[in-house]
Design an enzyme around this catalytic site. Structure first.
Site, PDB file in Angstrom:
ATOM      1  N   HIS A 181       0.948  -0.919   0.021  1.00  0.00           N
ATOM      2  CA  HIS A 181       0.074  -0.002   0.028  1.00  0.00           C
ATOM      3  C   HIS A 181       0.699   1.244   0.047  1.00  0.00           C
ATOM      4  O   HIS A 181       0.397   2.280  -0.310  1.00  0.00           O
ATOM      5  CB  HIS A 181      -0.956  -0.019   1.145  1.00  0.00           C
ATOM      6  CG  HIS A 181      -0.560   0.284   2.605  1.00  0.00           C
ATOM      7  ND1 HIS A 181       0.073  -0.515   3.409  1.00  0.00           N
ATOM      8  CD2 HIS A 181      -0.070   1.546   3.147  1.00  0.00           C
ATOM      9  CE1 HIS A 181       0.429  -0.219   4.565  1.00  0.00           C
ATOM     10  NE2 HIS A 181       0.507   1.300   4.336  1.00  0.00           N
TER      11      HIS A 181
ATOM     12  N   ASP B 125      -0.075  -7.445   1.292  1.00  0.00           N
ATOM     13  CA  ASP B 125       0.585  -6.086   1.911  1.00  0.00           C
ATOM     14  C   ASP B 125       2.164  -6.007   1.640  1.00  0.00           C
ATOM     15  O   ASP B 125       2.581  -5.587   2.608  1.00  0.00           O
ATOM     16  CB  ASP B 125      -0.010  -5.649   2.857  1.00  0.00           C
ATOM     17  CG  ASP B 125       0.185  -4.122   3.009  1.00  0.00           C
ATOM     18  OD1 ASP B 125       0.371  -3.345   2.003  1.00  0.00           O
ATOM     19  OD2 ASP B 125       0.023  -3.418   4.205  1.00  0.00           O
TER      20      ASP B 125
ATOM     21  N   SER C 148       4.625   2.374   8.171  1.00  0.00           N
ATOM     22  CA  SER C 148       4.194   1.440   7.235  1.00  0.00           C
ATOM     23  C   SER C 148       5.637   0.924   6.267  1.00  0.00           C
ATOM     24  O   SER C 148       6.135   1.847   5.703  1.00  0.00           O
ATOM     25  CB  SER C 148       3.024   1.672   6.398  1.00  0.00           C
ATOM     26  OG  SER C 148       1.877   1.654   7.184  1.00  0.00           O
TER      27      SER C 148
END
Length: 305
Positions: free
Chosen positions: A52, A82, A161
């Site tokens: 993402h 992911d 992230s």
């Protein structure tokens, strides 16, 4: 030396080991500018991050811990785990050792390194709060749960992230992927399944998966059944997708999945590792426990698109 001193020394050592191998990513897409983190995993500038973080882009800019910067190219991304891999055009820092999240225990010390809110090289520490969590993922029209996600109370914020979650030995055991709520952080585990995904992304730029159409959850087996199945756990079938190979094979919500491919299935990873390229279109024998009896069925996984 006090226990607090010992704790501080461990976190400091992990930060020194892992920090130099965690970079800051900057990307620009139709949605605007974005940022995240990445982990250098080899000596040629290969980086591991979240899908993402690089969604909708093929290139971007990376800043390393030593102050150097470079362009990077996205090699492949897999939204359903992911995970994504990218390669920096120039990188003088070597890769970090990847560990094995399957060895983690609840309560174990972990250290998160990333670039939250644009603050590079941020280190936070906490414990493994839980294992085996699930995280929704979406790719086009396909949706599924990312299984076996690590939950930690190490502080994570936007920008973390793609960063590293490391154990006390400085081995990267997870890629930080999301913040589920106040004090709750999640990370995609580094294990045999994700290593296979990373290899596929490096080689082919994508991951081909076989699709069954099951949603499952770990379930402890009753004592008598555990002795019969020679396993302490199985998978409870939470949902069967309509029209899926699992439904065509006769699987039902509430079944206890005990065996897949003639091997015991104790967790979601055990099932997922069977569902890669070589399983597409091939008969997959499954054994479930239903209404007090063992039931054998054969499913033929299709390719997940």
């Amino acid at each position: 030396m006090t226990e607090l001193d010992a704790y501080s020394q461990i976190v400091t050592r992990v930060a020194r080991t892992v920090g130099p191998h965690v970079a800051a990513l900057a990307v620009r897409s139709r949605r605007g500018e974005g940022a995240g983190s990445a982990v250098l995993v080899d000596d040629d500038g290969l980086m591991l991050t979240n899908a993402h973080v690089v969604a909708g882009v093929t290139r971007g800019r990376v800043a390393f811990a030593d102050g150097s910067e470079s362009n990077f190219q996205v090699i492949g991304a897999d939204p359903l785990s992911d995970l994504a891999v990218a390669r920096a055009d120039q990188a003088d820092l070597g890769g970090i050792e990847l560990g094995d999240a399957d060895a983690l225990q609840v309560g174990q010390l972990v250290v998160a390194v990333g670039n939250p809110l644009g603050l590079s090289g941020t280190v936070t520490a906490g414990v493994v709060s839980a294992l085996g969590r699930s995280l929704p993922a979406q790719s086009g029209t396909a949706s599924r749960l990312i299984e076996d996600v690590i939950q930690t109370d190490a502080a994570l914020n936007p920008g973390n992230s793609g960063g590293a979650l490391a154990d006390a030995n400085g081995r990267v055991v997870g890629i930080n992927t999301a913040v589920a709520g106040v004090g709750v952080g999640l990370a995609v585990p580094i294990n045999a399944t994700t290593r296979r995904i990373i290899t596929a992304l490096r080689q082919d730029g994508r991951v081909r998966r076989a699709y069954l159409g099951l949603v499952t959850a770990p379930f402890p087996l009753p004592e008598k059944l555990a002795k019969r199945a020679k396993a302490a756990r199985g998978l409870r079938v939470v949902d069967v997708v309509g029209g899926s190979p699992a439904q065509r094979a006769g699987l039902r919500t509430g079944d206890l999945l005990l065996d897949a491919g003639r091997s015991p299935v104790r967790d979601a990873q055990g099932l997922q590792k069977l569902l890669f390229t070589d399983a597409i279109g091939q008969p997959l024998p499954l054994t479930v426990f239903r209404n007090g009896a063992m039931v054998d069925v054969v499913a033929v996984p299709t390719e997940l698109v």
